[in-house]
Every structure is written in structure tokens, then in C-alpha cells.
Design a protein around this motif. Structure first.
Motif, PDB file in Angstrom:
ATOM      1  N   TRP A  77       0.984  -1.241   0.122  1.00 41.93           N
ATOM      2  CA  TRP A  77      -0.006  -0.001   0.009  1.00 41.93           C
ATOM      3  C   TRP A  77       0.739   1.205   0.077  1.00 41.93           C
ATOM      4  N   ARG A  78       1.912   1.227   0.468  1.00 46.83           N
ATOM      5  CA  ARG A  78       2.940   2.252   0.749  1.00 46.83           C
ATOM      6  C   ARG A  78       3.546   2.807  -0.944  1.00 46.83           C
ATOM      7  N   GLU A  79       3.643   1.436  -1.649  1.00 48.07           N
ATOM      8  CA  GLU A  79       3.954   1.669  -3.073  1.00 48.07           C
ATOM      9  C   GLU A  79       2.819   2.239  -3.795  1.00 48.07           C
ATOM     10  N   ALA A  80       1.571   1.691  -3.362  1.00 48.23           N
ATOM     11  CA  ALA A  80       0.621   2.101  -4.222  1.00 48.23           C
ATOM     12  C   ALA A  80       0.067   3.439  -4.312  1.00 48.23           C
ATOM     13  N   ILE A  81      -0.295   3.645  -3.004  1.00 46.71           N
ATOM     14  CA  ILE A  81      -1.035   4.965  -2.423  1.00 46.71           C
ATOM     15  C   ILE A  81      -0.164   5.894  -1.889  1.00 46.71           C
ATOM     16  N   GLY A  82       0.883   5.571  -1.697  1.00 46.79           N
ATOM     17  CA  GLY A  82       1.965   6.488  -0.964  1.00 46.79           C
ATOM     18  C   GLY A  82       1.898   6.459   0.709  1.00 46.79           C
ATOM     19  N   GLU A  83       2.483   7.378   1.443  1.00 45.97           N
ATOM     20  CA  GLU A  83       2.615   7.314   3.077  1.00 45.97           C
ATOM     21  C   GLU A  83       1.197   7.719   3.261  1.00 45.97           C
ATOM     22  N   GLU A  84       0.794   7.510   4.537  1.00 46.42           N
ATOM     23  CA  GLU A  84      -0.432   8.091   5.071  1.00 46.42           C
ATOM     24  C   GLU A  84      -0.695   9.456   5.080  1.00 46.42           C
TER      25      GLU A  84
END
Length: 333
Positions: A77-84
């Protein structure tokens, strides 16, 4: 939308070589036996905690449609949508997903990713599952067929499920679909279907992650082949909002593809195929209970499973021993 897939039904068949980073070797008996009883007990508690964390479904490795492996869902998810907090990248994730489906033909074959021939089997399996649930959950305590039942078809696409299934069992069906061209075709397909007492009522052109249903409107919220487009956080947020939109006795039906383990990220249509354990962990976070499950579609296709989910805790089934077995003569020693 409808069925999301890098390969709509056929499993990618990947063989992941990820190793669990939190693998724990059991402590030797010699070491722990040297500890006082209180420390040994504390050691067991700490070890159990570490092992439990290592078995977290979110810590299981997965792969994307290009073969790249991830050690955990968080890494993916960090790669797909970036950091929170990176709303720009997350917004692009959803925009790309809708754009993919805007380029798909608005037909049964189109929304099923070229597998239109499974339509009948899909509807038949869903109907068997739904009929049992309606009987057990909605037509109870003397309630008869005069009860006014309402359903929400999430990711309705061209209205395939509403037309072939839901409109026959519910007095009203609302359709939720973010792709405008699909919803336009759904209106056309449903214009001459049903009657005054069984009809498609509302057509919402809104993404699932932005939709808030009307309070206590629905007996059933049907979610099929669309929840894979939502991030984990938006998955949980959607169901938390939707829980308050169910009538007493109401339930969700989630029908989705399953990864054998971990997850499979489809980079083309921006969706994720989750494993059974992954789904159940998200259901737990939503405060939902698995009431009933059923596998669907032939085994040669991508595994598909249906979950009936309730807000209330399902009653426990008390199993008794077979009288035949319990009364069987025993050898007296």
C-alpha cells in the motif's frame, strides 16, 4: 464496476518465495527451565505475542501483476498509494481504476472480463445462497412475503445482478456504480424489467469509498467484484458507514475472488485480490461477523467465495453426539 482482474477469473498461479521475517525458533528447554516460574510464564506470554504478530494476515507477503513481491500488505500500500496522508497519490489510484473500466465495453462479457459465459453459473450460485439467507434472516417471526424488502447493489455495473437476481426478491433495488456509461446501460436494461412492486429505484453514480447509504434503508447490501478497488482503510470505513444503513436482521453479502495466500495487486485496473484470512481480518476490524459462507464458480477458475456478514453475533450451534454412537455397546474393562 464489476469484476476486477489482471486475469478476471484465472489465478495468476504465482509462487511466492517470501520468507516470514518474524520467524521465531522455539526456546530451548534448558534455557527456560533455568528461569523462575514467574519469568517462564512471562517468557511464554512474550513469545506468544511475537508469534501472533508474525501470523497477522497483513504481514503475509504478496505479489503484483508484474511479478514484484512484497513482504507485507503495508509495504504494497505504501508503494500503491503513498504514505498515510498522501491524498494526491490515493486519489490517482481511484481515478485510474475508474478510467480502466471506462474503457471496457458496457456488456455482460465486458464487465465479466471476457468471461460472460460464467454469468448463469454465477447467478445460480448466488441465488441459492441468497434464498437461504432471506428465509433465515428476514422472513422470521411470522413475517411473510408482504414484507417490503430493499437491497443495495454495490458496483452494479450494467445492472447484471439486479436484473437477473435481486429484482426478483426485493421490492426495491438501488444501484451504486462510479462508471457513468455502465449506469446508463443499467437504466436501459432495467426500464422494462420488474413491476410496481419489484423495481430499480435509485441509480447512484458515486464511488464506493465516497458513498453513505440512507439510515436503516436496506435489508441486504450486495457487494460483488468491486471491494477490491478499495484500500484497506476505505474498506473498513465503507462498512462502518453502511452498518447503520441496515434494517434489523439485515446483512451484507460480499462475493469476491480469493488469493491463495496474502494478496495479488492488479496494477492495470488498480485492485487487490485478498486471501480469505485477509478478508476475515478486515471484517473483524469492521465489527462484522461471518454468518455464513459459500464457495462459488468452477475450480478451474479463480477461487470465488461468498460471505454473509451481520452486525449481530450469529448464534452458536450446539452440536450433540450421535445417539447411535453414544448408545453403541462398549467394551467394559
Amino acid at each position: 464496476m464489476s469484476l476486477s482482474l489482471y486475469s478476471p477469473f484465472v489465478s495468476t498461479g504465482y509462487s511466492s518465495h517470501c520468507n516470514h521475517p518474524n520467524h521465531i525458533s522455539p526456546p530451548s528447554t534448558r534455557t527456560t527451565s533455568a528461569f523462575p516460574p514467574s519469568l517462564r510464564r512471562q517468557r511464554r506470554i512474550e513469545l506468544k505475542s511475537v508469534v501472533t504478530r508474525s501470523l497477522d494476515p497483513m504481514e503475509v507477503c504478496g505479489v503484483d501483476s508484474e511479478g514484484k513481491e512484497f513482504k507485507s500488505a503495508q509495504e504494497m500500500w505504501r508503494e500503491a498509494i503513498g504514505e498515510e496522508g498522501d491524498e494526491t497519490k490515493k486519489t490517482q489510484w481511484y481515478r485510474d481504476g475508474v478510467s480502466y473500466w471506462e474503457g471496457v465495453e458496457a456488456s455482460v462479457d465486458g464487465v465479466l472480463g471476457g468471461y460472460g459465459h460464467v454469468n448463469d453459473a454465477d447467478i445460480t450460485g448466488s441465488e441459492v445462497f441468497l434464498k437461504t439467507l432471506i428465509q433465515e434472516r428476514l422472513l422470521v417471526n411470522g413475517a411473510g412475503t408482504n414484507q417490503h424488502l430493499v437491497a443495495l447493489d454495490c458496483g452494479s455495473g450494467i445492472g447484471r445482478i439486479t436484473k437477473n437476481l435481486l429484482i426478483r426478491y426485493f421490492n426495491e433495488v438501488d444501484l451504486l456504480e462510479p462508471v457513468a456509461q455502465f449506469l446508463d446501460v443499467a437504466r436501459e436494461n432495467l426500464a422494462s424489467i420488474g413491476s410496481e412492486t419489484h423495481k430499480a429505484t435509485n441509480f447512484f453514480c458515486v464511488p464506493l469509498q465516497e458513498f453513505t447509504p440512507a439510515a436503516q434503508r436496506y435489508d441486504v447490501i450486495w457487494v460483488q467484484w468491486c471491494i477490491g478497488h478499495l484500500t484497506d482503510d476505505d474498506f473498513v470505513s465503507f462498512f462502518n458507514r453502511a452498518k447503520g444503513c441496515l434494517k434489523p436482521g439485515g446483512f451484507f453479502v460480499v462475493k469476491e475472488n480469493l488469493a491463495q495466500k496474502g494478496f495479488v495487486l492488479d496494477k492495470e485496473d488498480r485492485s487487490i485480490t485478498r486471501s480469505d484470512r485477509y478478508f476475515k481480518e478486515l471484517f473483524r476490524r469492521c465489527g462484522l461477523h461471518v454468518y455464513q459462507t459459500k464457495k462459488g464458480l468452477p475450480e478451474e477458475l479463480f477461487a470465488v467465495k461468498m460471505y454473509a456478514l451481520t452486525v449481530d453475533t450469529p448464534p452458536k450451534v450446539h452440536r450433540t453426539r450421535s445417539k447411535t454412537r453414544s448408545n453403541r455397546p462398549q467394551i467394559i474393562k
